[in-house]
Design an enzyme around this catalytic site. Structure first.
Site: not given
Ligand code: PEP
Length: 252
Positions: A10-12, A98, A100, A168, A174, A214, A235-236
């Site tokens: 997930n590049w956000k 998600h 966010e 999640e 994040g 994470s 994500g990251g």
């Molecule tokens: C996400 O955006 O779904 C996510 C899990 O981010 P991260 O891996 O950065 O925690």
């Protein structure tokens, strides 16, 4: 049990068109055994077409997703994008619900459910995200919260063959904090048992449940070893080719 792991990035709101195409080309063209795992890229809307083209050039085996859609087909919905539009740009999957989207953009379970139904009706596959806040976990309401989000998100959806759930925990997204494999597995098991209760044991056995929060090269293997964890929503660490490839190849 024959659930194929899915590693989804997930590049956000990151990567412009050329950066996204380059990242997808580098990853999709690397040494990946697609017969034993699925790999997915979810760029921002603006990057979908270029990422889909880059994936095609690399052999067409990776999957491309949007990070959201609106539940209407077209019309006076300024700023929104429909399932038909993302399909025409080359996406066949969509991430919905998600945390966010829930916390920053006020999406409710009802809105998310409408989006899930619209996406599936239009032939997209869906990653439905669920997860508790830190406050809910401290109040010992994490299972209740996650199962309620799962049930409401899937209301009226009988066939789950094109649905993946991503657990999640919001406090892990994040933040660098990861759920322990034991805590993650306990929640994944609870979600699977709940799917068996609200749909069928076959649906529960077949549905993929991803962990997100994470996930990194150094914890992916341990998380992926849990029997009810079928992949990751990353994500990251999905924004750097070397890190994402290490997660994709978690068992190598
Ligand atoms: C996400 O955006 O779904 C996510 C899990 O981010 P991260 O891996 O950065 O925690």
């Amino acid at each position: 049990m024959s659930r194929k792991p899915l590693i989804a990035g997930n590049w956000k709101m990151n990567k412009n068109v050329s950066e996204g195409a380059a990242l997808a080309a580098e990853i999709a063209g690397a040494d990946i055994d697609y017969s034993t795992r699925d790999v997915l890229f979810a760029p921002p809307f603006t990057g979908i077409y270029a990422v889909a083209e880059a994936v095609k050039k690399a052999g067409g085996k990776a999957l491309v997703a949007a990070q959201n859609i609106y539940f209407e087909e077209s019309g006076a919905f300024t700023g929104e994008v429909s399932s038909g539009m993302i399909k025409s740009a080359g996406a066949s999957w969509v991430i919905l619900g998600h945390s966010e989207r829930r916390s920053i953009f006020g999406e409710t379970d009802e809105i998310i459910n409408k989006k899930v139904k619209k996406a599936l009706a239009d032939g997209l596959s869906v990653i439905l995200c669920v997860g508790e806040t830190l406050w809910e976990r401290e109040a010992k309401a994490e299972v209740e919260t996650v199962l309620a989000q799962t049930g409401k998100g899937l209301e009226g959806v009988e066939d789950l063959s094109n649905v993946v759930i991503a657990y999640e925990p919001v406090w892990a997204i994040g933040t660098g904090k990861t759920a322990s494999p034991a805590d993650a597995e306990a929640m994944h098991k609870a979600i699977r048992e709940y799917i068996a209760k609200i749909r069928s044991s076959a649906a529960a056995e077949n549905i993929r449940i991803l962990y997100g929060g994470s996930m990194k090269p150094d914890n992916a293997k341990e998380l992926m070893a849990c029997p009810d964890i079928d992949g990751g929503l990353v994500g990251g660490a999905s924004l750097k080719a070397d890190q994402f490839l290490k997660i994709i190849n978690f068992d190598k």
